[in-house]
Scaffold this active site. Structure first.
Site, short mmCIF file in Angstrom:
data_model
loop_
_atom_site.label_atom_id
_atom_site.label_comp_id
_atom_site.label_asym_id
_atom_site.label_seq_id
_atom_site.Cartn_x
_atom_site.Cartn_y
_atom_site.Cartn_z
CD GLU A 205 -3.25 -0.80 1.98
OE1 GLU A 205 -3.31 0.27 2.63
OE2 GLU A 205 -4.14 -1.64 2.00
CD GLU A 393 -3.71 -5.58 3.76
OE1 GLU A 393 -4.51 -4.69 4.10
OE2 GLU A 393 -2.48 -5.50 3.92
C1 PNW Z 1 -4.31 -1.44 5.31
N1 PNW Z 1 -7.34 4.31 5.15
O1 PNW Z 1 -4.24 -0.18 5.86
C2 PNW Z 1 -2.98 -2.07 5.69
O2 PNW Z 1 -2.30 -2.71 4.67
C3 PNW Z 1 -3.06 -2.90 6.93
O3 PNW Z 1 -1.83 -2.88 7.57
C4 PNW Z 1 -4.21 -2.43 7.80
O4 PNW Z 1 -4.24 -3.03 9.06
C5 PNW Z 1 -5.48 -2.71 7.03
O5 PNW Z 1 -5.45 -2.09 5.75
C6 PNW Z 1 -6.75 -2.26 7.74
O6 PNW Z 1 -6.72 -0.90 7.96
C7 PNW Z 1 -5.06 0.87 5.65
O7 PNW Z 1 -7.37 5.13 6.08
C8 PNW Z 1 -5.12 1.82 6.65
O8 PNW Z 1 -7.95 4.47 4.08
C9 PNW Z 1 -5.87 2.95 6.48
C10 PNW Z 1 -6.56 3.13 5.31
C11 PNW Z 1 -6.52 2.18 4.30
C12 PNW Z 1 -5.76 1.05 4.47
#
Ligand code: PNW
Length: 487
Positions: A205, A393
Protein backbone atom coordinates in the site's frame (compact mmCIF):
# COMPACT_ATOMS: atom_id res chain seq x y z
CA UNK A 1 -37.46 -21.37 -8.18
CA UNK A 2 -37.68 -23.89 -5.40
CA UNK A 3 -41.29 -24.54 -6.34
CA UNK A 4 -40.41 -25.47 -9.88
CA UNK A 5 -37.39 -27.60 -9.06
CA UNK A 6 -37.33 -30.68 -6.91
CA UNK A 7 -35.66 -30.09 -3.56
CA UNK A 8 -32.80 -32.30 -4.62
CA UNK A 9 -32.08 -30.52 -7.89
CA UNK A 10 -32.29 -27.21 -6.08
CA UNK A 11 -29.54 -28.43 -3.84
CA UNK A 12 -27.51 -29.60 -6.82
CA UNK A 13 -27.81 -26.27 -8.52
CA UNK A 14 -27.20 -24.06 -5.57
CA UNK A 15 -25.05 -26.28 -3.46
CA UNK A 16 -24.82 -26.41 0.25
CA UNK A 17 -25.93 -23.94 2.80
CA UNK A 18 -22.98 -22.37 4.54
CA UNK A 19 -24.78 -19.16 4.27
CA UNK A 20 -28.33 -20.24 3.76
CA UNK A 21 -31.10 -20.47 6.34
CA UNK A 22 -31.34 -23.58 8.44
CA UNK A 23 -34.31 -24.76 6.36
CA UNK A 24 -31.80 -25.65 3.66
CA UNK A 25 -29.44 -27.46 5.98
CA UNK A 26 -30.80 -30.91 5.22
CA UNK A 27 -30.64 -30.26 1.49
CA UNK A 28 -27.04 -29.25 1.79
CA UNK A 29 -26.11 -32.54 3.37
CA UNK A 30 -27.67 -34.35 0.42
CA UNK A 31 -25.82 -32.19 -2.07
CA UNK A 32 -22.50 -32.72 -0.34
CA UNK A 33 -22.95 -36.44 -0.10
CA UNK A 34 -23.54 -36.62 -3.84
CA UNK A 35 -20.63 -34.31 -4.64
CA UNK A 36 -21.71 -30.83 -5.62
CA UNK A 37 -20.55 -30.10 -9.16
CA UNK A 38 -17.76 -27.55 -9.51
CA UNK A 39 -19.65 -25.11 -11.69
CA UNK A 40 -20.10 -21.39 -11.38
CA UNK A 41 -23.77 -21.93 -10.52
CA UNK A 42 -22.67 -23.84 -7.46
CA UNK A 43 -20.68 -20.72 -6.54
CA UNK A 44 -17.48 -22.69 -6.37
CA UNK A 45 -14.10 -21.07 -7.01
CA UNK A 46 -11.64 -22.53 -9.55
CA UNK A 47 -9.80 -25.62 -8.45
CA UNK A 48 -6.64 -24.77 -6.55
CA UNK A 49 -7.86 -21.31 -5.59
CA UNK A 50 -5.56 -20.12 -2.81
CA UNK A 51 -7.45 -19.20 0.32
CA UNK A 52 -5.29 -17.22 2.67
CA UNK A 53 -5.02 -14.67 5.38
CA UNK A 54 -2.59 -11.82 6.00
CA UNK A 55 -0.77 -9.94 8.74
CA UNK A 56 2.16 -7.52 8.91
CA UNK A 57 5.29 -7.51 11.04
CA UNK A 58 4.81 -4.45 13.24
CA UNK A 59 1.12 -5.21 13.72
CA UNK A 60 1.58 -8.73 15.14
CA UNK A 61 5.16 -9.54 16.11
CA UNK A 62 5.91 -7.57 19.26
CA UNK A 63 9.43 -8.43 20.55
CA UNK A 64 10.36 -4.91 19.56
CA UNK A 65 13.74 -5.01 21.27
CA UNK A 66 14.72 -8.60 20.74
CA UNK A 67 17.48 -10.34 18.85
CA UNK A 68 19.05 -7.15 17.62
CA UNK A 69 16.02 -5.53 15.96
CA UNK A 70 16.61 -1.83 15.31
CA UNK A 71 13.90 0.77 15.86
CA UNK A 72 11.47 1.60 13.08
CA UNK A 73 9.54 4.78 12.41
CA UNK A 74 6.52 3.10 13.98
CA UNK A 75 8.38 2.60 17.29
CA UNK A 76 9.24 6.29 17.31
CA UNK A 77 5.77 7.42 16.24
CA UNK A 78 3.78 5.17 18.56
CA UNK A 79 5.96 6.19 21.52
CA UNK A 80 5.32 9.88 20.82
CA UNK A 81 2.55 11.24 23.04
CA UNK A 82 -0.76 11.86 21.31
CA UNK A 83 0.00 10.08 18.05
CA UNK A 84 -1.94 6.84 18.54
CA UNK A 85 -5.29 5.92 20.04
CA UNK A 86 -4.80 5.34 23.76
CA UNK A 87 -1.03 5.67 23.28
CA UNK A 88 -0.99 2.09 22.00
CA UNK A 89 2.31 0.78 20.60
CA UNK A 90 3.38 -2.43 18.84
CA UNK A 91 5.89 -3.32 21.57
CA UNK A 92 4.09 -6.56 22.34
CA UNK A 93 1.18 -6.64 19.86
CA UNK A 94 0.17 -10.31 19.38
CA UNK A 95 3.52 -11.58 20.64
CA UNK A 96 3.56 -13.53 17.38
CA UNK A 97 7.37 -13.51 17.45
CA UNK A 98 7.17 -16.02 20.30
CA UNK A 99 3.81 -17.62 19.51
CA UNK A 100 4.16 -18.24 15.80
CA UNK A 101 3.95 -22.02 16.21
CA UNK A 102 0.64 -21.78 18.03
CA UNK A 103 -0.56 -19.33 15.36
CA UNK A 104 0.41 -21.66 12.53
CA UNK A 105 -1.66 -24.39 14.21
CA UNK A 106 -4.65 -22.02 14.22
CA UNK A 107 -4.03 -21.35 10.52
CA UNK A 108 -4.03 -25.06 9.89
CA UNK A 109 -7.26 -25.50 11.83
CA UNK A 110 -8.84 -22.83 9.63
CA UNK A 111 -7.69 -24.71 6.54
CA UNK A 112 -5.54 -21.87 5.16
CA UNK A 113 -3.68 -22.77 1.98
CA UNK A 114 -1.47 -19.71 2.20
CA UNK A 115 -0.37 -17.03 4.63
CA UNK A 116 0.89 -13.57 3.79
CA UNK A 117 3.33 -12.07 6.29
CA UNK A 118 5.80 -9.23 6.10
CA UNK A 119 9.47 -9.09 7.00
CA UNK A 120 10.50 -6.31 9.37
CA UNK A 121 13.31 -4.49 7.60
CA UNK A 122 14.83 -3.30 10.94
CA UNK A 123 15.13 -6.89 12.13
CA UNK A 124 17.23 -7.80 9.10
CA UNK A 125 19.15 -4.53 8.77
CA UNK A 126 18.84 -2.73 12.12
CA UNK A 127 20.35 0.40 10.56
CA UNK A 128 18.50 -0.01 7.27
CA UNK A 129 21.73 -0.70 5.37
CA UNK A 130 25.16 -2.11 6.16
CA UNK A 131 25.67 -5.24 8.19
CA UNK A 132 22.74 -7.65 8.30
CA UNK A 133 21.57 -9.12 11.59
CA UNK A 134 21.35 -12.91 11.10
CA UNK A 135 19.18 -13.38 14.18
CA UNK A 136 16.56 -11.12 12.62
CA UNK A 137 16.31 -13.14 9.46
CA UNK A 138 16.27 -16.35 11.48
CA UNK A 139 12.81 -15.59 12.77
CA UNK A 140 11.49 -15.66 9.19
CA UNK A 141 13.40 -18.86 8.49
CA UNK A 142 11.63 -20.48 11.44
CA UNK A 143 8.26 -19.08 10.42
CA UNK A 144 8.60 -20.20 6.80
CA UNK A 145 9.71 -23.68 7.85
CA UNK A 146 6.78 -23.96 10.24
CA UNK A 147 4.32 -22.88 7.54
CA UNK A 148 5.69 -25.32 4.99
CA UNK A 149 5.71 -28.17 7.52
CA UNK A 150 1.99 -27.51 7.87
CA UNK A 151 1.35 -27.29 4.14
CA UNK A 152 0.74 -23.55 4.10
CA UNK A 153 2.39 -21.57 1.29
CA UNK A 154 4.28 -18.49 2.49
CA UNK A 155 3.65 -15.20 0.62
CA UNK A 156 6.17 -12.62 1.73
CA UNK A 157 5.83 -8.83 1.73
CA UNK A 158 9.11 -6.96 2.07
CA UNK A 159 7.89 -3.59 3.26
CA UNK A 160 4.76 -3.11 5.31
CA UNK A 161 5.55 0.35 6.65
CA UNK A 162 8.13 -0.34 9.39
CA UNK A 163 10.96 1.70 7.88
CA UNK A 164 14.19 1.59 9.90
CA UNK A 165 14.39 4.80 11.95
CA UNK A 166 18.05 5.17 10.95
CA UNK A 167 16.90 5.70 7.35
CA UNK A 168 14.20 8.16 8.35
CA UNK A 169 16.91 10.14 10.14
CA UNK A 170 18.63 10.48 6.76
CA UNK A 171 15.49 11.69 4.99
CA UNK A 172 13.44 8.47 4.78
CA UNK A 173 11.30 8.20 1.69
CA UNK A 174 12.09 11.81 0.85
CA UNK A 175 15.52 10.55 -0.14
CA UNK A 176 16.25 8.55 -3.25
CA UNK A 177 18.82 6.60 -1.21
CA UNK A 178 15.96 4.88 0.61
CA UNK A 179 14.77 3.37 -2.69
CA UNK A 180 18.27 1.97 -3.25
CA UNK A 181 18.49 0.74 0.35
CA UNK A 182 15.18 -1.02 -0.06
CA UNK A 183 16.41 -2.84 -3.17
CA UNK A 184 19.51 -4.07 -1.34
CA UNK A 185 17.45 -5.29 1.59
CA UNK A 186 14.87 -6.94 -0.71
CA UNK A 187 17.58 -8.74 -2.68
CA UNK A 188 19.18 -9.97 0.54
CA UNK A 189 15.92 -11.39 1.93
CA UNK A 190 15.02 -12.98 -1.41
CA UNK A 191 18.43 -14.59 -1.59
CA UNK A 192 17.93 -16.22 1.80
CA UNK A 193 14.24 -17.16 1.68
CA UNK A 194 13.62 -17.95 -1.99
CA UNK A 195 14.58 -21.60 -1.65
CA UNK A 196 11.24 -21.87 0.18
CA UNK A 197 9.27 -18.70 -0.52
CA UNK A 198 8.07 -18.51 -4.13
CA UNK A 199 6.05 -15.28 -4.05
CA UNK A 200 7.45 -11.93 -2.97
CA UNK A 201 5.65 -8.62 -2.76
CA UNK A 202 7.80 -5.50 -2.72
CA UNK A 203 5.80 -2.79 -0.94
CA UNK A 204 2.44 -2.80 0.78
CA UNK A 205 0.00 0.00 0.00
CA UNK A 206 2.26 2.74 -1.25
CA UNK A 207 -0.75 4.97 -1.47
CA UNK A 208 -1.50 4.56 2.25
CA UNK A 209 1.96 5.02 3.66
CA UNK A 210 2.76 7.96 1.40
CA UNK A 211 -0.51 9.83 1.77
CA UNK A 212 -1.27 9.06 5.42
CA UNK A 213 2.34 9.16 6.66
CA UNK A 214 3.87 12.00 4.63
CA UNK A 215 0.89 14.18 3.65
CA UNK A 216 -1.78 13.79 6.35
CA UNK A 217 0.64 13.05 9.21
CA UNK A 218 -1.69 10.54 10.88
CA UNK A 219 0.75 7.65 10.39
CA UNK A 220 4.50 7.41 10.91
CA UNK A 221 6.61 9.39 10.35
CA UNK A 222 3.82 11.91 10.94
CA UNK A 223 4.82 14.48 8.32
CA UNK A 224 2.59 16.97 6.54
CA UNK A 225 4.75 17.77 3.53
CA UNK A 226 3.88 20.12 0.70
CA UNK A 227 2.45 18.66 -2.51
CA UNK A 228 5.75 18.73 -4.45
CA UNK A 229 7.51 16.88 -1.65
CA UNK A 230 4.73 14.31 -1.28
CA UNK A 231 4.92 13.70 -5.03
CA UNK A 232 8.66 13.09 -4.71
CA UNK A 233 8.10 10.66 -1.82
CA UNK A 234 5.55 8.85 -4.01
CA UNK A 235 8.09 8.69 -6.81
CA UNK A 236 10.70 7.19 -4.47
CA UNK A 237 8.17 4.58 -3.36
CA UNK A 238 7.40 3.39 -6.90
CA UNK A 239 11.10 3.55 -7.69
CA UNK A 240 11.85 1.38 -4.64
CA UNK A 241 9.31 -1.10 -5.96
CA UNK A 242 10.94 -1.22 -9.40
CA UNK A 243 14.50 -1.47 -8.09
CA UNK A 244 13.25 -4.05 -5.60
CA UNK A 245 11.77 -6.22 -8.37
CA UNK A 246 15.12 -6.15 -10.17
CA UNK A 247 17.09 -6.96 -7.02
CA UNK A 248 14.79 -9.84 -6.09
CA UNK A 249 15.12 -11.31 -9.60
CA UNK A 250 18.89 -10.92 -9.43
CA UNK A 251 19.23 -12.73 -6.11
CA UNK A 252 16.34 -15.18 -5.88
CA UNK A 253 16.28 -18.80 -6.97
CA UNK A 254 14.75 -19.34 -10.42
CA UNK A 255 10.97 -19.65 -10.57
CA UNK A 256 10.26 -17.02 -7.93
CA UNK A 257 7.40 -14.64 -8.72
CA UNK A 258 7.48 -10.97 -7.83
CA UNK A 259 4.64 -8.52 -7.42
CA UNK A 260 3.33 -5.95 -4.98
CA UNK A 261 0.36 -5.39 -2.70
CA UNK A 262 -1.22 -2.12 -3.61
CA UNK A 263 -4.50 -0.58 -2.56
CA UNK A 264 -5.32 0.69 -6.00
CA UNK A 265 -8.58 2.58 -6.12
CA UNK A 266 -11.11 0.01 -7.25
CA UNK A 267 -13.19 2.11 -9.60
CA UNK A 268 -16.66 0.78 -10.30
CA UNK A 269 -19.51 2.11 -12.43
CA UNK A 270 -22.27 3.53 -10.26
CA UNK A 271 -24.76 2.06 -12.74
CA UNK A 272 -23.71 -0.90 -14.86
CA UNK A 273 -24.31 0.61 -18.28
CA UNK A 274 -21.81 0.94 -21.12
CA UNK A 275 -21.18 4.66 -20.55
CA UNK A 276 -20.52 4.34 -16.81
CA UNK A 277 -18.41 1.21 -17.31
CA UNK A 278 -16.28 3.09 -19.85
CA UNK A 279 -15.95 5.92 -17.32
CA UNK A 280 -14.84 3.50 -14.59
CA UNK A 281 -12.18 2.08 -16.92
CA UNK A 282 -10.77 5.57 -17.55
CA UNK A 283 -10.93 6.35 -13.83
CA UNK A 284 -9.04 3.18 -12.98
CA UNK A 285 -6.01 4.41 -14.93
CA UNK A 286 -6.12 8.03 -13.85
CA UNK A 287 -7.02 7.57 -10.20
CA UNK A 288 -4.03 5.23 -9.86
CA UNK A 289 -1.68 7.29 -12.02
CA UNK A 290 0.91 7.87 -9.28
CA UNK A 291 1.21 4.18 -8.40
CA UNK A 292 -0.13 1.18 -10.28
CA UNK A 293 -0.46 2.94 -13.63
CA UNK A 294 3.13 4.26 -13.42
CA UNK A 295 4.32 0.75 -12.57
CA UNK A 296 2.33 -0.92 -15.33
CA UNK A 297 3.15 1.60 -18.04
CA UNK A 298 6.59 2.82 -16.95
CA UNK A 299 5.42 6.41 -17.19
CA UNK A 300 3.26 8.97 -15.50
CA UNK A 301 0.12 9.76 -17.45
CA UNK A 302 -0.09 13.11 -19.23
CA UNK A 303 -3.05 14.05 -17.05
CA UNK A 304 -1.06 13.28 -13.87
CA UNK A 305 1.88 15.43 -14.95
CA UNK A 306 -0.40 18.22 -16.16
CA UNK A 307 -2.42 18.14 -12.96
CA UNK A 308 0.68 18.54 -10.78
CA UNK A 309 2.48 21.00 -13.08
CA UNK A 310 5.45 22.52 -11.23
CA UNK A 311 4.78 20.16 -8.30
CA UNK A 312 5.24 17.02 -10.44
CA UNK A 313 7.97 14.63 -9.27
CA UNK A 314 11.51 14.97 -10.62
CA UNK A 315 12.59 11.81 -12.38
CA UNK A 316 14.94 10.40 -15.00
CA UNK A 317 14.28 8.15 -17.97
CA UNK A 318 16.19 5.42 -16.12
CA UNK A 319 13.90 5.81 -13.10
CA UNK A 320 10.83 5.27 -15.23
CA UNK A 321 12.35 2.23 -16.88
CA UNK A 322 13.06 0.72 -13.46
CA UNK A 323 9.57 1.55 -12.22
CA UNK A 324 8.08 -0.18 -15.24
CA UNK A 325 10.03 -3.42 -14.72
CA UNK A 326 7.51 -6.16 -15.59
CA UNK A 327 5.99 -7.95 -12.62
CA UNK A 328 4.64 -11.49 -12.39
CA UNK A 329 1.48 -10.77 -10.47
CA UNK A 330 -0.40 -7.94 -8.88
CA UNK A 331 -1.88 -7.98 -5.39
CA UNK A 332 -4.83 -5.76 -4.70
CA UNK A 333 -5.67 -4.73 -1.17
CA UNK A 334 -9.34 -3.89 -1.32
CA UNK A 335 -11.71 -2.65 1.33
CA UNK A 336 -13.79 0.00 -0.41
CA UNK A 337 -15.12 0.90 -3.85
CA UNK A 338 -14.55 4.18 -5.69
CA UNK A 339 -17.89 4.85 -7.37
CA UNK A 340 -17.59 6.49 -10.75
CA UNK A 341 -20.05 8.02 -13.20
CA UNK A 342 -19.70 9.15 -16.79
CA UNK A 343 -19.14 12.88 -17.10
CA UNK A 344 -18.70 15.48 -19.82
CA UNK A 345 -15.45 16.78 -18.35
CA UNK A 346 -12.19 16.30 -20.25
CA UNK A 347 -11.37 13.19 -18.20
CA UNK A 348 -14.71 11.65 -19.15
CA UNK A 349 -15.51 10.57 -15.61
CA UNK A 350 -16.32 11.87 -12.16
CA UNK A 351 -15.89 10.20 -8.78
CA UNK A 352 -19.22 10.08 -6.97
CA UNK A 353 -18.80 11.45 -3.44
CA UNK A 354 -20.21 9.41 -0.56
CA UNK A 355 -23.18 10.94 1.24
CA UNK A 356 -23.02 11.12 5.05
CA UNK A 357 -25.42 8.18 5.30
CA UNK A 358 -23.11 5.82 3.37
CA UNK A 359 -22.63 2.64 5.47
CA UNK A 360 -19.20 1.90 6.90
CA UNK A 361 -17.61 -0.57 9.27
CA UNK A 362 -16.10 0.48 12.60
CA UNK A 363 -13.29 2.37 10.82
CA UNK A 364 -15.02 5.41 9.29
CA UNK A 365 -12.92 5.16 6.11
CA UNK A 366 -14.06 1.58 5.58
CA UNK A 367 -17.13 2.28 3.47
CA UNK A 368 -18.84 -0.88 2.36
CA UNK A 369 -18.71 -1.54 -1.38
CA UNK A 370 -18.36 -5.21 -2.29
CA UNK A 371 -18.38 -4.43 -6.04
CA UNK A 372 -14.74 -3.35 -5.78
CA UNK A 373 -13.82 -7.02 -5.64
CA UNK A 374 -15.48 -7.53 -9.01
CA UNK A 375 -14.57 -4.35 -10.89
CA UNK A 376 -11.09 -3.91 -9.40
CA UNK A 377 -9.58 -7.15 -10.69
CA UNK A 378 -11.73 -7.15 -13.82
CA UNK A 379 -10.63 -3.69 -14.96
CA UNK A 380 -6.95 -4.13 -14.16
CA UNK A 381 -6.96 -7.44 -16.04
CA UNK A 382 -8.59 -5.72 -19.01
CA UNK A 383 -6.43 -2.60 -19.01
CA UNK A 384 -3.02 -4.16 -18.38
CA UNK A 385 -3.57 -7.77 -19.36
CA UNK A 386 -2.71 -9.25 -15.98
CA UNK A 387 -2.67 -13.02 -15.91
CA UNK A 388 -2.19 -13.47 -12.17
CA UNK A 389 -4.03 -11.39 -9.62
CA UNK A 390 -4.43 -11.86 -5.88
CA UNK A 391 -6.61 -10.07 -3.43
CA UNK A 392 -3.81 -9.53 -0.93
CA UNK A 393 -6.09 -7.92 1.68
CA UNK A 394 -9.79 -7.63 2.30
CA UNK A 395 -11.56 -7.48 5.62
CA UNK A 396 -13.48 -5.40 8.10
CA UNK A 397 -13.20 -3.74 11.50
CA UNK A 398 -16.04 -4.40 13.86
CA UNK A 399 -16.90 -3.80 17.52
CA UNK A 400 -16.24 -7.39 18.48
CA UNK A 401 -17.07 -8.41 22.01
CA UNK A 402 -16.45 -11.67 23.74
CA UNK A 403 -19.60 -13.19 25.28
CA UNK A 404 -19.34 -14.62 28.81
CA UNK A 405 -19.26 -18.11 27.31
CA UNK A 406 -16.36 -17.17 25.06
CA UNK A 407 -17.85 -16.45 21.63
CA UNK A 408 -17.57 -13.52 19.24
CA UNK A 409 -20.64 -13.20 17.05
CA UNK A 410 -19.33 -10.83 14.40
CA UNK A 411 -22.33 -11.08 12.13
CA UNK A 412 -21.44 -7.80 10.41
CA UNK A 413 -18.03 -9.15 9.38
CA UNK A 414 -19.60 -12.39 8.15
CA UNK A 415 -22.04 -10.36 6.07
CA UNK A 416 -19.23 -8.16 4.77
CA UNK A 417 -17.07 -11.11 3.75
CA UNK A 418 -19.96 -12.98 2.14
CA UNK A 419 -20.92 -9.97 0.06
CA UNK A 420 -17.35 -9.23 -1.06
CA UNK A 421 -16.64 -12.88 -1.85
CA UNK A 422 -19.84 -13.03 -3.88
CA UNK A 423 -18.48 -10.24 -6.06
CA UNK A 424 -15.10 -11.94 -6.27
CA UNK A 425 -16.87 -15.09 -7.37
CA UNK A 426 -18.62 -13.10 -10.05
CA UNK A 427 -15.19 -12.07 -11.34
CA UNK A 428 -13.59 -15.53 -11.35
CA UNK A 429 -16.66 -17.10 -12.93
CA UNK A 430 -16.20 -14.67 -15.84
CA UNK A 431 -12.59 -15.78 -16.15
CA UNK A 432 -10.86 -12.86 -14.42
CA UNK A 433 -7.54 -14.45 -13.37
CA UNK A 434 -7.76 -14.04 -9.60
CA UNK A 435 -5.72 -16.87 -8.13
CA UNK A 436 -6.12 -16.28 -4.43
CA UNK A 437 -7.63 -14.23 -1.62
CA UNK A 438 -6.07 -13.15 1.67
CA UNK A 439 -8.43 -12.13 4.42
CA UNK A 440 -7.20 -9.24 6.56
CA UNK A 441 -6.52 -10.25 9.15
CA UNK A 442 -5.71 -13.61 10.60
CA UNK A 443 -6.08 -12.19 14.12
CA UNK A 444 -6.82 -8.88 15.82
CA UNK A 445 -3.68 -6.78 15.87
CA UNK A 446 -2.14 -3.34 16.16
CA UNK A 447 -4.28 -1.24 13.82
CA UNK A 448 -1.67 1.50 13.44
CA UNK A 449 -2.80 4.87 14.80
CA UNK A 450 -6.14 3.33 15.77
CA UNK A 451 -4.33 1.04 18.21
CA UNK A 452 -5.94 -2.13 19.57
CA UNK A 453 -9.51 -0.82 19.71
CA UNK A 454 -10.08 -1.53 16.02
CA UNK A 455 -10.26 -5.25 15.43
CA UNK A 456 -9.95 -6.84 11.97
CA UNK A 457 -9.19 -10.43 12.95
CA UNK A 458 -10.81 -13.74 12.16
CA UNK A 459 -9.48 -14.59 15.62
CA UNK A 460 -10.25 -12.49 18.64
CA UNK A 461 -7.17 -11.67 20.69
CA UNK A 462 -7.29 -10.86 24.39
CA UNK A 463 -4.30 -8.55 24.55
CA UNK A 464 -3.90 -9.10 28.31
CA UNK A 465 -3.59 -12.88 28.11
CA UNK A 466 -2.77 -13.30 24.37
CA UNK A 467 -5.55 -15.88 24.16
CA UNK A 468 -6.86 -16.33 20.61
CA UNK A 469 -10.53 -17.22 20.01
CA UNK A 470 -11.93 -17.97 16.55
CA UNK A 471 -14.81 -15.63 15.80
CA UNK A 472 -17.99 -16.55 13.94
CA UNK A 473 -16.25 -15.12 10.84
CA UNK A 474 -13.49 -17.72 11.27
CA UNK A 475 -16.14 -20.43 11.25
CA UNK A 476 -17.64 -18.88 8.12
CA UNK A 477 -14.27 -18.62 6.38
CA UNK A 478 -13.38 -22.17 7.32
CA UNK A 479 -16.54 -23.38 5.57
CA UNK A 480 -15.77 -21.28 2.50
CA UNK A 481 -12.28 -22.79 2.33
CA UNK A 482 -13.50 -26.34 2.91
CA UNK A 483 -16.09 -26.03 0.12
CA UNK A 484 -13.91 -23.86 -2.10
CA UNK A 485 -16.94 -21.69 -2.48
CA UNK A 486 -19.85 -19.85 -1.09
CA UNK A 487 -22.60 -22.36 -1.23
C1 PNW B 1 -4.31 -1.44 5.31
N1 PNW B 1 -7.34 4.31 5.15
O1 PNW B 1 -4.24 -0.18 5.86
C2 PNW B 1 -2.98 -2.07 5.69
O2 PNW B 1 -2.30 -2.71 4.67
C3 PNW B 1 -3.06 -2.90 6.93
O3 PNW B 1 -1.83 -2.88 7.57
C4 PNW B 1 -4.21 -2.43 7.80
O4 PNW B 1 -4.24 -3.03 9.06
C5 PNW B 1 -5.48 -2.71 7.03
O5 PNW B 1 -5.45 -2.09 5.75
C6 PNW B 1 -6.75 -2.26 7.74
O6 PNW B 1 -6.72 -0.90 7.96
C7 PNW B 1 -5.06 0.87 5.65
O7 PNW B 1 -7.37 5.13 6.08
C8 PNW B 1 -5.12 1.82 6.65
O8 PNW B 1 -7.95 4.47 4.08
C9 PNW B 1 -5.87 2.95 6.48
C10 PNW B 1 -6.56 3.13 5.31
C11 PNW B 1 -6.52 2.18 4.30
C12 PNW B 1 -5.76 1.05 4.47
Amino acid sequence: MINRLSRRSFARLFGTAVLAPTALATLSTTAQAEGTPSTPTARRFPQGFLWGSATASYQVEGAANEDGRGPSIWDTFSHTAGKTNNGDTGDIADDHYHRYKEDVQLMKALGLKTYRFSVAWPRVFPQGTGTPNPKGLDFYNRLVDELLANNIQPYCTLFHWDLPQALEDKGGWQSRDTSEAFANYAGYVAQHLSDRVKHFMTLNEMKSFVDIGYRDGRHAPGLTLSVDKVNQVRHHAVLAHGLGVQAIRAHAKPGVKVGLAENAEACAPIIETAEHIAAARKAMREENAGYLTAIMEGKYTDAYLAHHGANAPKFTVADMKAIGTPIDFVGLNNYTTTWVRADNSSSGYAVVPAPASYPHMMSPWLRVGPQGLYWGPKLIAEIWGFKEIYITENGASSTDTLTPDGHVYDSDRVMYLRNYLTQLHRAVSEGVPVKGYFCWSFMDNYEWADGYAYRFGLHYVDFQTQKRTPKLSAQFYKEVIARNGLA
